[in-house]
Every structure is written in structure tokens, then in C-alpha cells.
Design an enzyme around this catalytic site. Structure first.
Site, PDB file in Angstrom:
ATOM      1  N   ARG A 195       1.359  -5.287  -5.665  1.00  0.00           N
ATOM      2  CA  ARG A 195       1.462  -6.503  -4.861  1.00  0.00           C
ATOM      3  C   ARG A 195       1.899  -7.618  -5.811  1.00  0.00           C
ATOM      4  O   ARG A 195       1.589  -7.569  -6.997  1.00  0.00           O
ATOM      5  CB  ARG A 195       0.133  -6.793  -4.172  1.00  0.00           C
ATOM      6  CG  ARG A 195      -0.191  -5.647  -3.197  1.00  0.00           C
ATOM      7  CD  ARG A 195      -1.257  -5.965  -2.197  1.00  0.00           C
ATOM      8  NE  ARG A 195      -1.091  -5.157  -1.004  1.00  0.00           N
ATOM      9  CZ  ARG A 195      -1.682  -3.962  -0.807  1.00  0.00           C
ATOM     10  NH1 ARG A 195      -2.474  -3.458  -1.718  1.00  0.00           N
ATOM     11  NH2 ARG A 195      -1.478  -3.312   0.318  1.00  0.00           N
TER      12      ARG A 195
ATOM     13  N   ALA B 118     -14.111  13.288  17.855  1.00  0.00           N
ATOM     14  CA  ALA B 118     -15.217  12.328  17.661  1.00  0.00           C
ATOM     15  C   ALA B 118     -15.884  11.998  18.999  1.00  0.00           C
ATOM     16  O   ALA B 118     -15.207  11.898  20.020  1.00  0.00           O
ATOM     17  CB  ALA B 118     -14.677  11.055  17.016  1.00  0.00           C
TER      18      ALA B 118
ATOM     19  N   ASP C 172       4.417  -4.240   6.588  1.00  0.00           N
ATOM     20  CA  ASP C 172       4.895  -5.522   7.121  1.00  0.00           C
ATOM     21  C   ASP C 172       5.012  -6.603   6.050  1.00  0.00           C
ATOM     22  O   ASP C 172       5.948  -7.408   6.084  1.00  0.00           O
ATOM     23  CB  ASP C 172       4.064  -5.987   8.316  1.00  0.00           C
ATOM     24  CG  ASP C 172       2.614  -6.232   7.977  1.00  0.00           C
ATOM     25  OD1 ASP C 172       2.154  -5.754   6.917  1.00  0.00           O
ATOM     26  OD2 ASP C 172       1.930  -6.904   8.767  1.00  0.00           O
TER      27      ASP C 172
ATOM     28  N   THR D 175       3.777   3.255   5.519  1.00  0.00           N
ATOM     29  CA  THR D 175       2.377   2.825   5.536  1.00  0.00           C
ATOM     30  C   THR D 175       1.572   3.807   6.387  1.00  0.00           C
ATOM     31  O   THR D 175       2.064   4.282   7.409  1.00  0.00           O
ATOM     32  CB  THR D 175       2.207   1.397   6.109  1.00  0.00           C
ATOM     33  OG1 THR D 175       0.820   1.186   6.434  1.00  0.00           O
ATOM     34  CG2 THR D 175       3.015   1.138   7.354  1.00  0.00           C
TER      35      THR D 175
ATOM     36  N   ARG E 268     -27.684  14.781  12.582  1.00  0.00           N
ATOM     37  CA  ARG E 268     -27.539  13.365  12.250  1.00  0.00           C
ATOM     38  C   ARG E 268     -26.412  12.715  13.045  1.00  0.00           C
ATOM     39  O   ARG E 268     -25.546  13.397  13.581  1.00  0.00           O
ATOM     40  CB  ARG E 268     -27.155  13.214  10.770  1.00  0.00           C
ATOM     41  CG  ARG E 268     -28.303  13.325   9.827  1.00  0.00           C
ATOM     42  CD  ARG E 268     -27.819  13.065   8.405  1.00  0.00           C
ATOM     43  NE  ARG E 268     -28.903  13.281   7.474  1.00  0.00           N
ATOM     44  CZ  ARG E 268     -28.804  13.952   6.336  1.00  0.00           C
ATOM     45  NH1 ARG E 268     -27.652  14.486   5.977  1.00  0.00           N
ATOM     46  NH2 ARG E 268     -29.842  14.094   5.556  1.00  0.00           N
TER      47      ARG E 268
ATOM     48  N   VAL F 134      17.105   8.323   0.000  1.00  0.00           N
ATOM     49  CA  VAL F 134      17.965   7.161  -0.286  1.00  0.00           C
ATOM     50  C   VAL F 134      18.858   7.463  -1.496  1.00  0.00           C
ATOM     51  O   VAL F 134      20.079   7.269  -1.457  1.00  0.00           O
ATOM     52  CB  VAL F 134      17.111   5.886  -0.524  1.00  0.00           C
ATOM     53  CG1 VAL F 134      17.969   4.755  -1.077  1.00  0.00           C
ATOM     54  CG2 VAL F 134      16.433   5.452   0.772  1.00  0.00           C
TER      55      VAL F 134
ATOM     56  N   ASP G 202      -0.894   2.956   8.055  1.00  0.00           N
ATOM     57  CA  ASP G 202      -1.549   2.199   9.128  1.00  0.00           C
ATOM     58  C   ASP G 202      -0.871   2.326  10.495  1.00  0.00           C
ATOM     59  O   ASP G 202      -1.491   2.062  11.521  1.00  0.00           O
ATOM     60  CB  ASP G 202      -1.619   0.702   8.758  1.00  0.00           C
ATOM     61  CG  ASP G 202      -2.423   0.460   7.495  1.00  0.00           C
ATOM     62  OD1 ASP G 202      -3.241   1.328   7.149  1.00  0.00           O
ATOM     63  OD2 ASP G 202      -2.230  -0.591   6.859  1.00  0.00           O
TER      64      ASP G 202
ATOM     65  N   ARG H  70      -6.372  -1.254   8.562  1.00  0.00           N
ATOM     66  CA  ARG H  70      -6.461  -2.727   8.620  1.00  0.00           C
ATOM     67  C   ARG H  70      -6.744  -3.175  10.057  1.00  0.00           C
ATOM     68  O   ARG H  70      -7.639  -2.645  10.683  1.00  0.00           O
ATOM     69  CB  ARG H  70      -5.194  -3.344   8.030  1.00  0.00           C
ATOM     70  CG  ARG H  70      -5.056  -3.015   6.535  1.00  0.00           C
ATOM     71  CD  ARG H  70      -4.059  -3.878   5.862  1.00  0.00           C
ATOM     72  NE  ARG H  70      -2.719  -3.643   6.376  1.00  0.00           N
ATOM     73  CZ  ARG H  70      -1.635  -4.230   5.910  1.00  0.00           C
ATOM     74  NH1 ARG H  70      -1.726  -5.094   4.936  1.00  0.00           N
ATOM     75  NH2 ARG H  70      -0.449  -3.951   6.407  1.00  0.00           N
TER      76      ARG H  70
ATOM     77  N   ASP I 119       1.132   0.330  11.823  1.00  0.00           N
ATOM     78  CA  ASP I 119       0.900  -0.976  12.453  1.00  0.00           C
ATOM     79  C   ASP I 119       2.181  -1.770  12.705  1.00  0.00           C
ATOM     80  O   ASP I 119       2.130  -2.968  12.954  1.00  0.00           O
ATOM     81  CB  ASP I 119      -0.068  -1.800  11.584  1.00  0.00           C
ATOM     82  CG  ASP I 119       0.458  -2.014  10.164  1.00  0.00           C
ATOM     83  OD1 ASP I 119       1.434  -1.347   9.774  1.00  0.00           O
ATOM     84  OD2 ASP I 119      -0.124  -2.846   9.440  1.00  0.00           O
TER      85      ASP I 119
ATOM     86  N   HIS J 285     -26.378  15.794  17.169  1.00  0.00           N
ATOM     87  CA  HIS J 285     -25.515  15.185  16.149  1.00  0.00           C
ATOM     88  C   HIS J 285     -24.313  14.540  16.824  1.00  0.00           C
ATOM     89  O   HIS J 285     -23.942  14.899  17.945  1.00  0.00           O
ATOM     90  CB  HIS J 285     -25.075  16.228  15.124  1.00  0.00           C
ATOM     91  CG  HIS J 285     -24.138  17.251  15.676  1.00  0.00           C
ATOM     92  ND1 HIS J 285     -24.579  18.331  16.400  1.00  0.00           N
ATOM     93  CD2 HIS J 285     -22.787  17.347  15.621  1.00  0.00           C
ATOM     94  CE1 HIS J 285     -23.539  19.062  16.760  1.00  0.00           C
ATOM     95  NE2 HIS J 285     -22.434  18.479  16.300  1.00  0.00           N
TER      96      HIS J 285
ATOM     97  N   GLY K  19       0.839  -1.213   0.000  1.00  0.00           N
ATOM     98  CA  GLY K  19       0.000   0.000   0.000  1.00  0.00           C
ATOM     99  C   GLY K  19       0.863   1.247   0.000  1.00  0.00           C
ATOM    100  O   GLY K  19       1.798   1.345   0.784  1.00  0.00           O
TER     101      GLY K  19
HETATM  102  P1  ADP Z   1       2.371  -4.004   2.826  1.00  0.00           P
HETATM  103  O1  ADP Z   1       3.839  -4.006   2.577  1.00  0.00           O
HETATM  104  O2  ADP Z   1       1.744  -2.656   2.641  1.00  0.00           O
HETATM  105  O3  ADP Z   1       2.015  -4.668   4.155  1.00  0.00           O
HETATM  106  P2  ADP Z   1       1.427  -6.423   1.397  1.00  0.00           P
HETATM  107  O4  ADP Z   1       1.119  -7.176   2.647  1.00  0.00           O
HETATM  108  O5  ADP Z   1       0.432  -6.495   0.305  1.00  0.00           O
HETATM  109  O6  ADP Z   1       1.670  -4.863   1.662  1.00  0.00           O
HETATM  110  O7  ADP Z   1       2.842  -6.953   0.844  1.00  0.00           O
HETATM  111  C1  ADP Z   1       3.423  -6.382  -0.296  1.00  0.00           C
HETATM  112  C2  ADP Z   1       4.164  -7.435  -1.085  1.00  0.00           C
HETATM  113  O8  ADP Z   1       5.226  -7.974  -0.281  1.00  0.00           O
HETATM  114  C3  ADP Z   1       3.355  -8.663  -1.489  1.00  0.00           C
HETATM  115  O9  ADP Z   1       2.573  -8.450  -2.621  1.00  0.00           O
HETATM  116  C4  ADP Z   1       4.450  -9.667  -1.746  1.00  0.00           C
HETATM  117  O10 ADP Z   1       5.054  -9.468  -3.004  1.00  0.00           O
HETATM  118  C5  ADP Z   1       5.468  -9.320  -0.664  1.00  0.00           C
HETATM  119  N1  ADP Z   1       5.270 -10.221   0.485  1.00  0.00           N
HETATM  120  C6  ADP Z   1       4.321 -10.148   1.439  1.00  0.00           C
HETATM  121  N2  ADP Z   1       4.411 -11.173   2.314  1.00  0.00           N
HETATM  122  C7  ADP Z   1       5.452 -11.933   1.891  1.00  0.00           C
HETATM  123  C8  ADP Z   1       6.059 -13.152   2.342  1.00  0.00           C
HETATM  124  N3  ADP Z   1       5.617 -13.791   3.424  1.00  0.00           N
HETATM  125  N4  ADP Z   1       7.109 -13.621   1.643  1.00  0.00           N
HETATM  126  C9  ADP Z   1       7.580 -12.984   0.538  1.00  0.00           C
HETATM  127  N5  ADP Z   1       7.046 -11.848   0.067  1.00  0.00           N
HETATM  128  C10 ADP Z   1       6.003 -11.322   0.719  1.00  0.00           C
END
Ligand code: ADP
Length: 319
Positions: free
Chosen positions: A72, A186, A103, A125, A162, A23, A127, A171, A129, A215, A11
């Protein structure tokens, strides 16, 4: 001289461009060659790569999205896929890789390092998270976007007396909902870490109605469940005129805030320095306003603490 590859994956998030710039510029400053890999791991496997120079990252620090594009890639989750990726990296003489993402992308980077290919992760991200870092790049910009939306929804919510549910991304993580709910004032915040029963939410609505406030804004984290379904139940129980707004991808865009640009710059430079120190399988982050780095496997294994005190605070402030 090292040759560094860089990609953005998963994402997208505001500030990814600022991180790419950091970088590329720091790598060139330290005498390295840099290759930009388009469309994340997909572009890597498909050999969609070009050399970057100082001007390839000019005029992007303020731009949302990612100039390297993101995607992805299921194929990268397989060992064969990753072996193809390593072959492509070797073809360009790339010695090490910087991965900007969440992640999932970090999981990919850790698997690559297990094949002996040095990789460093930068957290990008909205998120927030990832437990090992206080903040991820893009998170604060997304908070600004959400509170701007809450402010506008509040205007119309007040005019029409409302109840408005605003569904916020994140997520399984409620940070974006919690802190944007706090900043947006909120009345109710519903989080996956602390799900409230429909009855409790309805009781609160009745109490505020009794003291004259007709509201109300409910911030709902997407990880809780279907906003329309939850809204329907609340409307039926309270008889409120209720609307649901799903903010969606608007939260992923926009010009990064100063905080995200600064964070991206700090983490981007540090990632390059780590690679030059010969480090691999590490992630960079921020803790107590200090740039830190740690083992990627350890970072991925960490569980995020729920900020109970801030959650309680939102209850105190929306009494
Ligand atoms: P984010 O990095 O935002 O959490 P995703 O979970 O969709 O997004 O992961 C992004 C990409 O990272 C995936 O489409 C895949 O190519 C790679 N990826 C995710 N999990 C794994 C994994 N366990 N092993 C190898 N590549 C992974």
C-alpha cells in the site's frame, strides 16, 4: 511497438500470478516490451522496475501470491507522488500501465489516467466487492479455502457439541461469507448487507437445539463487527459452549483454482488488447461469462446489489 508496465497493488489474491503471466505473454506475443513494477505504486515511485520476458513468468500460473509483490502506498494518493510515478514510467519509455488490484488500486489507476497516462485495471481481490464484474480474480479460490476450514471446524464442533463462529474476510462486502456459508452448509450466515440481531441468531440456535442438533456453524462476515464480542453475547444469551475462529490471511493464499486461472488469463489478454487498441481508463471484467470492459470511473461508481435470493436460499436450506 508499445511498452507496457504491469504492477499488482493492495491486498493480494490467488490468481494474480496467472494474470501477470497472461499480460506479459500476450504483450510479447503482440510485439510489445513489458516492464514489471515491484511492490505496487510504492515500487513505481521508488523506481523498483525490471524488464520481463517469457521466462520471467514461467512456472507461476499455479502459484499463490504475486511475484511482483504488493503493498500500500500513501504517497501515490498525492498528486506529487503520482507525478513522480509518471516521471519514472517515462524514464523507462513505458507508454501504458496494467494495474491488478481492488477498488483502491483502481482509484490510483484512474487518477493516473487523469494525468494523461493510459491505464487499464484487472480486478484481483478475494473480496468480490467490485460491482461491475460478476467475479474478481481470487474470489473462488478463497471460497474453497473457507469451505475447507468450515469442514474441519464442523468436525470438532460436532464432537464437542459446540457453536463455532467462523469469521470470513471481505471487508464491507458479504459475498465471500454468503457463498462459502452456502457451500459449507453453515447454519447461520451474518452479513454486513443484512445484519441480524443477536436475538434472532440466538432464537435460531435454540430452535435447532430443540430438534436435537447441538452443534452449529455461524459464518460471520468481517464487515459486521468484532467476532469475539458477538460470540460473547451469543454465548451469554444461549449458554452455549462457543468458539471463535478468525480465518484471516489464510484466505488470501493458496494455489488458484481452475476458475481463477482461467479468469486471470482471459482478463490479462483482454487488458493488453485494449491498450493496443489505444484505450485507457478502463477496467476488464466478466459478465454472464463474457469478458467485458468499461470506463474505470463508471465501474468505481457502481453499487453492488445484495443477492437477496441467495441469502433467502441459505435460510431455506438451513431450516
Ligand atoms: P485494494 O486495491 O486491494 O482495494 P487499497 O485500498 O489499499 O487496496 O489500495 C491500494 C493502493 O492504491 C493504495 O495504497 C494507494 O497507493 C492506491 N490508492 C488507493 N486509493 C487511491 C486514491 N484515491 N488515489 C490514488 N491512489 C489510491
Amino acid at each position: 511497438m508499445k511498452t507496457i508496465g504491469i504492477l499488482t497493488s493492495g491486498g493480494d489474491a490467488p490468481g494474480m500470478n496467472a494474470a501477470i503471466r497472461a499480460v506479459v505473454r500476450s504483450a510479447i506475443y503482440y510485439g510489445c516490451k513489458v516492464y514489471g513494477i515491484n511492490r505496487g505504486y510504492k515500487g513505481l515511485i521508488e523506481d523498483d522496475i525490471q524488464e520481463m520476458n517469457l521466462s520471467s513468468v514461467g512456472d507461476i500460473i499455479h502459484r499463490g501470491g504475486t511475484i511482483l509483490k504488493s503493498s500500500r502506498c500513501e504517497e501515490f494518493k498525492t498528486e506529487e507522488g503520482r507525478k513522480v510515478a509518471v516521471k519514472v514510467l517515462k524514464k523507462y519509455g513505458i507508454d501504458c500501465l496494467v494495474v491488478i488490484g481492488g477498488d483502491g488500486s483502481f482509484n490510483g489507476a484512474s487518477k493516473l489516467s487523469e494525468l494523461g497516462f493510459p491505464a487499464i485495471g484487472i480486478p484481483g481481490t478475494i473480496d468480490n466487492d467490485l460491482a461491475y464484474t460478476d467475479y474478481t480474480i481470487g474470489y473462488f479460490t478463497a471460497i474453497e479455502t473457507v469451505i475447507d476450514a468450515i469442514g474441519k471446524i464442523r468436525d470438532t464442533s460436532s464432537s464437542h457439541e459446540r457453536v463455532n463462529i467462523v469469521e470470513v474476510m471481505g471487508r464491507h462486502c458479504g459475498d465471500l461469507a454468503l457463498y462459502s456459508g452456502l457451500a459449507g452448509g453453515a447454519e447461520t450466515i451474518i452479513l454486513p448487507e443484512h445484519p441480524e440481531s443477536i436475538e434472532t441468531v440466538c432464537d435460531r440456535l435454540e430452535t435447532t437445539k430443540k430438534r436435537g442438533k447441538k452443534h452449529s456453524i455461524i459464518v460471520l462476515a468481517e464487515g459486521v463487527g468484532n467476532a469475539h464480542e458477538i460470540g460473547k453475547q451469543i454465548a451469554e444469551k444461549t449458554g452455549s459452549d462457543l468458539r471463535v475462529t478468525i480465518l484471516g490471511h489464510v484466505q488470501r493464499g493458496g494455489s488458484p483454482t481452475a476458475f481463477d486461472r482461467i479468469l486471470a488469463s482471459r482478463l490479462g489478454v483482454r487488458a493488453v488488447e485494449l491498450l493496443l487498441e489505444g484505450k485507457s481508463a478502463r477496467v476488464v471484467g466478466l459478465r454472464d461469462d463474457k469478458v467485458i470492459d468499461m470506463d474505470i470511473h463508471e465501474a468505481l461508481a457502481m453499487k453492488k446489489d445484495f443477492d437477496k435470493y441467495t441469502y433467502k436460499m441459505t435460510k431455506i436450506l438451513s431450516i
